[in-house]
Scaffold this motif. Structure first.
Motif, short mmCIF file in Angstrom:
data_model
loop_
_atom_site.label_atom_id
_atom_site.label_comp_id
_atom_site.label_asym_id
_atom_site.label_seq_id
_atom_site.Cartn_x
_atom_site.Cartn_y
_atom_site.Cartn_z
N LEU A 1 -28.47 -50.38 -6.22
CA LEU A 1 -26.80 -50.52 -5.79
C LEU A 1 -26.13 -52.17 -5.57
CD1 LEU A 1 -25.00 -49.09 -4.03
CD2 LEU A 1 -26.43 -49.74 -1.67
N GLU A 2 -26.82 -52.83 -5.63
CA GLU A 2 -27.19 -54.07 -5.16
C GLU A 2 -26.20 -53.99 -7.14
OE1 GLU A 2 -30.40 -56.67 -3.16
OE2 GLU A 2 -29.89 -56.73 -5.16
N ASN B 1 -25.33 -52.02 2.75
CA ASN B 1 -26.12 -51.12 1.67
C ASN B 1 -26.98 -49.70 1.76
OD1 ASN B 1 -25.21 -53.80 0.82
ND2 ASN B 1 -26.82 -54.63 -0.99
N LYS C 1 -32.19 -50.25 -3.44
CA LYS C 1 -31.82 -51.46 -3.52
C LYS C 1 -31.24 -52.17 -4.17
CE LYS C 1 -34.97 -52.90 -0.23
NZ LYS C 1 -35.81 -53.67 0.56
N ASP D 1 -26.07 -47.14 3.65
CA ASP D 1 -25.39 -46.09 2.78
C ASP D 1 -26.77 -45.18 2.18
OD1 ASP D 1 -23.21 -46.95 3.06
OD2 ASP D 1 -22.44 -48.36 0.91
N GLU E 1 -22.99 -53.67 -7.09
CA GLU E 1 -22.21 -54.06 -6.49
C GLU E 1 -21.87 -55.43 -6.61
OE1 GLU E 1 -24.72 -53.81 -2.17
OE2 GLU E 1 -23.29 -52.53 -1.67
#
Lengths: 135, 135
Positions: free
Chosen positions: B22-23, B3, B19, B6, B26
């Motif tokens: 993005l989590e 992550n 973070k 990225d 995902e």
DNA sequence: CTCAGTGCAAACTATTTGCAGATTT
DNA sequence: AAATCTGCAAATAGTTTGCACTGAG
């Protein structure tokens, strides 16, 4: 006076605003207009009816099947008179130009794919965002 | 920690907000989330960062190619991590369910149609609005 | 005359932006 | 320490709605 019949048969009164808006949709050289475009044209024609009315009438027209609404992309929805036969759109990213096209193969394929998943297509939207080949 | 890479390789600092967002992208079972969905999930996780930040980060992710944005239909845009291979969408009008699909025939046909008109496809959007067959 | 329609302004929804303080590198 | 990032609140864009007035049938 076919316009007026379209309006009337939708159960709507034939008013100034509705006639003028329908005219704009029928007349424009550009057939994909936003509510704001239409408002602007009406103002230029000294036929202003106010944005609220434009939106209200457009939505009534959509409900009545007189026109359809596209959410192509960024921001504003655009409206066009319901076409005789369905078509999809190509939008040029450089010029903003809208090209209409239709393709049997794609249409048929879509039906098949929906059915394969247990669905029936109610509506669909296919937009190609394109650029002229020479750049 | 893929992550973080990225994020970093997009030239963005690896911050708490980025973070967490993005989590969420995902992790979620639903892969098509609106900014508001994400905000709501972050609140639930006690990781609230505020809508403004959610929007800002999502746009940065889109610019960086980390995720893509869809304007399916009504109201809110939805975001998904950039998929490995391209796919299109079927949206169920009854349940709001989003089905992903891909079809070579349609893809190829689109290219041909664009070329025939002197264009190259930059991007495209195909959404089938569907209903379960039994109703 | 009645009911639908209009147009203004205010409300709303989705999204963006200015800015001062907090964080990352 | 420098530069980016955050989060609040205010701003903006597109669209809808409440309401008193107007106009179509």
């Amino acid at each position: 006076m076919s316009n007026n019949n379209d309006i009337r048969s939708a159960g709507l009164k034939v008013t100034h605003a509705r006639k003028r808006i329908l005219e704009v949709l029928e007349t424009g050289n550009e057939s994909h207009l936003s509510a704001d475009d239409i408002n602007r044209i009406l103002i230029k024609n000294n036929d202003e009816v106010g944005v609220a009315t434009v939106y209200r009438v457009l939505n009534q027209f959509v409900d009545a099947g007189i026109c359809i609404k596209h959410n192509f992309d960024s921001g504003q929805a655009v409206f066009e008179l319901t076409p005789d036969h369905h078509h999809d759109h190509m939008v040029c990213m450089k010029t903003g130009n809208v090209i209409e096209f239709e393709d049997e193969v794609i249409e048929k394929r879509q039906e098949e794919l929906a059915k394969k998943n247990g669905y029936r297509i109610v509506d669909h939207s296919l937009v190609l965002f394109v650029e002229p080949i020479e750049d």
